[in-house]
Design a protein around this motif. Structure first.
Motif, PDB file in Angstrom:
ATOM      1  N   ASP A 137     -32.213 -60.551  -8.941  1.00  0.00           N
ATOM      2  CA  ASP A 137     -31.320 -60.900  -8.044  1.00  0.00           C
ATOM      3  C   ASP A 137     -29.838 -59.938  -8.233  1.00  0.00           C
ATOM      4  OD1 ASP A 137     -32.326 -62.798  -6.595  1.00  0.00           O
ATOM      5  OD2 ASP A 137     -31.723 -64.277  -8.051  1.00  0.00           O
ATOM      6  N   ASP A 138     -29.862 -59.730  -9.547  1.00  0.00           N
ATOM      7  CA  ASP A 138     -28.625 -58.657  -9.828  1.00  0.00           C
ATOM      8  C   ASP A 138     -28.959 -57.160  -9.098  1.00  0.00           C
ATOM      9  OD1 ASP A 138     -26.570 -57.621 -11.248  1.00  0.00           O
ATOM     10  OD2 ASP A 138     -27.246 -57.299 -13.234  1.00  0.00           O
ATOM     11  N   PRO A 139     -28.119 -56.748  -8.452  1.00  0.00           N
ATOM     12  CA  PRO A 139     -28.314 -55.592  -7.732  1.00  0.00           C
ATOM     13  C   PRO A 139     -28.375 -54.211  -8.572  1.00  0.00           C
ATOM     14  CG  PRO A 139     -26.118 -56.085  -7.514  1.00  0.00           C
ATOM     15  CD  PRO A 139     -26.750 -57.291  -8.076  1.00  0.00           C
ATOM     16  N   TRP A 140     -29.048 -53.136  -8.210  1.00  0.00           N
ATOM     17  CA  TRP A 140     -29.472 -51.913  -8.729  1.00  0.00           C
ATOM     18  C   TRP A 140     -28.644 -50.875  -8.027  1.00  0.00           C
ATOM     19  CZ3 TRP A 140     -31.662 -50.946 -13.585  1.00  0.00           C
ATOM     20  CH2 TRP A 140     -32.444 -52.159 -14.129  1.00  0.00           C
ATOM     21  N   PRO A 141     -27.302 -50.433  -8.226  1.00  0.00           N
ATOM     22  CA  PRO A 141     -26.589 -49.616  -7.443  1.00  0.00           C
ATOM     23  C   PRO A 141     -27.143 -48.240  -7.491  1.00  0.00           C
ATOM     24  CG  PRO A 141     -24.963 -50.700  -9.029  1.00  0.00           C
ATOM     25  CD  PRO A 141     -26.330 -51.018  -9.325  1.00  0.00           C
ATOM     26  N   GLU A 142     -27.039 -47.598  -6.328  1.00  0.00           N
ATOM     27  CA  GLU A 142     -27.603 -46.171  -6.338  1.00  0.00           C
ATOM     28  C   GLU A 142     -27.205 -45.286  -7.279  1.00  0.00           C
ATOM     29  OE1 GLU A 142     -29.714 -43.129  -5.486  1.00  0.00           O
ATOM     30  OE2 GLU A 142     -30.232 -44.986  -4.514  1.00  0.00           O
ATOM     31  N   ALA A 143     -25.828 -45.445  -7.544  1.00  0.00           N
ATOM     32  CA  ALA A 143     -25.280 -44.579  -8.787  1.00  0.00           C
ATOM     33  C   ALA A 143     -26.169 -44.683 -10.086  1.00  0.00           C
ATOM     34  CB  ALA A 143     -23.633 -44.883  -9.174  1.00  0.00           C
ATOM     35  N   GLN A 144     -26.308 -45.914 -10.431  1.00  0.00           N
ATOM     36  CA  GLN A 144     -27.457 -46.309 -11.620  1.00  0.00           C
ATOM     37  C   GLN A 144     -28.638 -45.930 -11.344  1.00  0.00           C
ATOM     38  OE1 GLN A 144     -27.936 -50.431 -12.487  1.00  0.00           O
ATOM     39  NE2 GLN A 144     -27.724 -50.118 -14.601  1.00  0.00           N
ATOM     40  N   LEU A 145     -29.567 -46.061 -10.515  1.00  0.00           N
ATOM     41  CA  LEU A 145     -30.764 -45.460  -9.860  1.00  0.00           C
ATOM     42  C   LEU A 145     -30.753 -43.822 -10.233  1.00  0.00           C
ATOM     43  CD1 LEU A 145     -31.677 -47.554  -7.114  1.00  0.00           C
ATOM     44  CD2 LEU A 145     -32.731 -47.900  -9.579  1.00  0.00           C
ATOM     45  N   ASP A 146     -29.756 -43.293  -9.639  1.00  0.00           N
ATOM     46  CA  ASP A 146     -29.657 -42.027  -9.563  1.00  0.00           C
ATOM     47  C   ASP A 146     -29.500 -41.372 -11.180  1.00  0.00           C
ATOM     48  OD1 ASP A 146     -28.861 -39.106  -8.249  1.00  0.00           O
ATOM     49  OD2 ASP A 146     -27.237 -39.442  -9.704  1.00  0.00           O
ATOM     50  N   ALA A 147     -28.727 -42.200 -11.900  1.00  0.00           N
ATOM     51  CA  ALA A 147     -28.741 -41.801 -13.286  1.00  0.00           C
ATOM     52  C   ALA A 147     -29.937 -42.051 -14.156  1.00  0.00           C
ATOM     53  CB  ALA A 147     -27.611 -42.619 -13.953  1.00  0.00           C
ATOM     54  N   ILE A 148     -30.762 -43.048 -13.777  1.00  0.00           N
ATOM     55  CA  ILE A 148     -32.146 -43.151 -14.281  1.00  0.00           C
ATOM     56  C   ILE A 148     -32.694 -41.935 -13.748  1.00  0.00           C
ATOM     57  CG2 ILE A 148     -34.217 -44.425 -14.381  1.00  0.00           C
ATOM     58  CD1 ILE A 148     -32.366 -47.058 -13.445  1.00  0.00           C
ATOM     59  N   GLU A 149     -32.910 -41.667 -12.837  1.00  0.00           N
ATOM     60  CA  GLU A 149     -33.537 -40.408 -12.281  1.00  0.00           C
ATOM     61  C   GLU A 149     -33.275 -39.197 -12.945  1.00  0.00           C
ATOM     62  OE1 GLU A 149     -33.574 -37.466  -8.263  1.00  0.00           O
ATOM     63  OE2 GLU A 149     -33.321 -39.874  -8.058  1.00  0.00           O
ATOM     64  N   ARG A 150     -31.970 -38.984 -13.235  1.00  0.00           N
ATOM     65  CA  ARG A 150     -31.763 -37.719 -13.749  1.00  0.00           C
ATOM     66  C   ARG A 150     -31.754 -37.672 -15.399  1.00  0.00           C
ATOM     67  NH1 ARG A 150     -27.725 -34.638 -10.910  1.00  0.00           N
ATOM     68  NH2 ARG A 150     -27.061 -35.552  -8.890  1.00  0.00           N
ATOM     69  N   VAL A 151     -31.765 -38.677 -15.877  1.00  0.00           N
ATOM     70  CA  VAL A 151     -31.960 -39.016 -17.402  1.00  0.00           C
ATOM     71  C   VAL A 151     -33.498 -38.476 -17.630  1.00  0.00           C
ATOM     72  CG1 VAL A 151     -32.188 -40.445 -19.344  1.00  0.00           C
ATOM     73  CG2 VAL A 151     -30.122 -40.502 -17.912  1.00  0.00           C
ATOM     74  N   GLY A 152     -34.269 -39.298 -16.966  1.00  0.00           N
ATOM     75  CA  GLY A 152     -35.669 -39.110 -16.674  1.00  0.00           C
ATOM     76  C   GLY A 152     -36.114 -37.740 -16.675  1.00  0.00           C
ATOM     77  N   ALA A 153     -35.736 -36.959 -15.676  1.00  0.00           N
ATOM     78  CA  ALA A 153     -35.868 -35.551 -15.253  1.00  0.00           C
ATOM     79  C   ALA A 153     -35.342 -34.622 -16.516  1.00  0.00           C
ATOM     80  CB  ALA A 153     -35.183 -35.444 -14.087  1.00  0.00           C
ATOM     81  N   ALA A 154     -34.250 -34.977 -16.844  1.00  0.00           N
ATOM     82  CA  ALA A 154     -33.562 -34.281 -17.923  1.00  0.00           C
ATOM     83  C   ALA A 154     -34.611 -34.002 -19.191  1.00  0.00           C
ATOM     84  CB  ALA A 154     -32.150 -34.566 -18.372  1.00  0.00           C
ATOM     85  N   ILE A 155     -35.149 -35.196 -19.925  1.00  0.00           N
ATOM     86  CA  ILE A 155     -35.921 -34.900 -20.591  1.00  0.00           C
ATOM     87  C   ILE A 155     -37.250 -34.513 -20.408  1.00  0.00           C
ATOM     88  CG2 ILE A 155     -37.123 -36.275 -22.443  1.00  0.00           C
ATOM     89  CD1 ILE A 155     -34.532 -38.301 -22.465  1.00  0.00           C
ATOM     90  N   CYS A 156     -37.791 -34.962 -19.345  1.00  0.00           N
ATOM     91  CA  CYS A 156     -38.968 -34.142 -18.966  1.00  0.00           C
ATOM     92  C   CYS A 156     -38.798 -32.847 -18.944  1.00  0.00           C
ATOM     93  CB  CYS A 156     -39.589 -34.684 -17.776  1.00  0.00           C
ATOM     94  SG  CYS A 156     -40.263 -36.591 -17.722  1.00  0.00           S
ATOM     95  N   ARG A 157     -38.161 -32.186 -18.103  1.00  0.00           N
ATOM     96  CA  ARG A 157     -37.729 -30.885 -17.961  1.00  0.00           C
ATOM     97  C   ARG A 157     -37.515 -30.044 -19.346  1.00  0.00           C
ATOM     98  NH1 ARG A 157     -35.977 -28.933 -13.226  1.00  0.00           N
ATOM     99  NH2 ARG A 157     -34.902 -30.741 -12.624  1.00  0.00           N
ATOM    100  N   ALA A 158     -36.856 -30.642 -20.313  1.00  0.00           N
ATOM    101  CA  ALA A 158     -36.749 -30.168 -21.627  1.00  0.00           C
ATOM    102  C   ALA A 158     -37.975 -29.855 -22.423  1.00  0.00           C
ATOM    103  CB  ALA A 158     -35.834 -31.209 -22.734  1.00  0.00           C
ATOM    104  N   TYR A 159     -39.118 -30.872 -22.194  1.00  0.00           N
ATOM    105  CA  TYR A 159     -40.353 -30.945 -22.776  1.00  0.00           C
ATOM    106  C   TYR A 159     -41.471 -30.066 -21.890  1.00  0.00           C
ATOM    107  CZ  TYR A 159     -38.933 -33.539 -26.469  1.00  0.00           C
ATOM    108  OH  TYR A 159     -38.251 -34.104 -27.949  1.00  0.00           O
ATOM    109  N   GLY A 160     -41.143 -29.798 -20.552  1.00  0.00           N
ATOM    110  CA  GLY A 160     -42.177 -29.615 -19.772  1.00  0.00           C
ATOM    111  C   GLY A 160     -43.070 -30.475 -19.185  1.00  0.00           C
ATOM    112  N   TRP A 161     -42.486 -31.706 -19.457  1.00  0.00           N
ATOM    113  CA  TRP A 161     -43.524 -32.801 -18.981  1.00  0.00           C
ATOM    114  C   TRP A 161     -43.352 -33.327 -17.447  1.00  0.00           C
ATOM    115  CZ3 TRP A 161     -40.902 -36.947 -23.085  1.00  0.00           C
ATOM    116  CH2 TRP A 161     -41.491 -36.456 -24.138  1.00  0.00           C
ATOM    117  N   SER A 162     -44.228 -33.984 -16.922  1.00  0.00           N
ATOM    118  CA  SER A 162     -44.073 -34.496 -15.496  1.00  0.00           C
ATOM    119  C   SER A 162     -43.576 -35.877 -15.482  1.00  0.00           C
ATOM    120  CB  SER A 162     -45.557 -34.510 -14.889  1.00  0.00           C
ATOM    121  OG  SER A 162     -46.278 -35.564 -15.211  1.00  0.00           O
TER     122      SER A 162
END
Length: 342
Positions: A137-162
């Motif tokens: 029930d606790d909401p997931w604000p878009e700002a938080q989801l956006d940060a999860i997306e960016r964190v995941g992409a940042a580390i994947c980009r650093a290693y060349g992962w998908s």
């Protein structure tokens, strides 16, 4: 094998992706390395904290508690999108999980159902705790989801992962339910879309990755490799001439380009047809640069067994399973090498 990013490189990768990073406590040296290895790293794991309140949640993840000492993650993602870094080493976040899942993450294929808890995830995954009660029930604000997306992409980009390298805790072990309240499949789709382009700044003015502050031990070539920018372009943009030295604290402008910087993957069959191409030369030079060379002379434009053996060494350097270390380039492995555009 895929080594953990240094604290500086982790920080730079996150900021280049537009993440609002806050360095918390002595996060650079706060770790559980005395209890086990951190690395080879193979992916990113997302959790929820089962807590509320930013200050108390970050303190909990930094300090831990009597049964489970901190740090409990590498970073805490707040509801407003801020990411508090709590460690750059081993952290108590993943626990035991399924070795079949780890193999799927390394191969970047669909995840199997979890049945066993036979592998130490703390040594193989970066962990990020997201502040949420985890009750559905606790909401997931878009700002938080956006940060999860960016964190995941940042580390994947650093290693060349998908994006297949980003998983939820519940996908690692059948003893957990986190993160609860959004779909990890949808999150991977968001990350994959982001990885299709260059890092973008946040609309509120977050870091766009157009500048970088030099740290001790940095060189122009190292900064260039970390950000995907030829070091000579960085030198020219900042008026730096021979002997091309930079100093800690110096602010560098990282120039952009109007076209792709790296050679796109030419396809698996292309290599098996023994091509004669400047792309092969560029690939060989890049393999030599990263310390994966089986060349007696060259490299040159003709694909040879030395090219295949050198690429096999690169596959092993990435930490891929032996069955994926056959010397024939795959798209993910090729993209991670970052062969300069010719």
């Amino acid at each position: 094998m895929a080594s953990p990013l240094s604290a500086d490189r982790l920080l730079a990768a996150l900021r280049a992706e537009g993440v609002n990073v806050i360095e918390y406590g002595n996060w650079r040296s706060h770790n559980r390395n005395h209890k086990g290895a951190f690395g080879p790293v193979n992916g990113v794991m997302i959790h929820h904290t089962v807590s509320s309140g930013t200050d108390s949640s970050v303190r909990l993840c930094y300090d831990g508690y009597s049964e489970l000492p901190g740090p409990l993650c590498h970073g805490v993602i707040a509801k407003n999108g801020a990411v508090y870094l709590t460690s750059s080493g081993r952290a108590n976040h993943a626990g035991k999980g399924d070795s079949d899942v780890l193999r799927a993450v390394v191969a970047e294929r669909a995840l199997p159902a979890t049945t066993d808890n036979d592998t130490d995830g703390n040594s193989h995954f970066y962990g990020f705790e997201c502040i949420n009660l985890g009750d559905g029930d606790d909401p997931w604000p878009e700002a938080q989801l956006d940060a999860i997306e960016r964190v995941g992409a940042a580390i994947c980009r650093a290693y060349g992962w998908s994006a297949a390298s980003v998983i939820g805790h519940k996908e690692w072990t059948n003893t957990k339910i986190d993160p609860r309240g959004f779909s990890m499949g949808d999150m991977r789709a968001r990350i994959e879309r982001r990885l299709g382009g260059k890092p973008q700044p946040k609309p509120d003015g977050g870091s766009s990755g157009t500048s970088y502050t030099v740290k001790a031990g940095d060189t122009l070539s190292a900064v260039g490799r970390a950000h995907g920018v030829p070091w000579k372009e960085i030198a020219a943009a900042n008026g730096i001439g021979a002997p091309y030295t930079i100093k800690p604290g110096q602010r560098l402008t990282l120039p952009g380009t109007s076209g792709p910087r790296f050679e796109p993957f030419p396809g698996a069959d292309w290599f098996k047809n023994a091509p004669h191409s400047p792309i092969v030369t560029a690939m060989g030079r890049r393999l030599v640069e990263v310390g994966c060379s089986a060349y007696g002379s060259g490299p040159g434009p003709q694909w040879t067994t030395a090219d295949r053996e050198s690429f096999r060494q690169w596959q092993m350097h990435l930490g891929d399973d032996p069955e994926y270390c056959d010397g024939w380039p795959g798209r993910r492995q090729w993209d991670a090498l970052k062969v300069p555009k010719v």
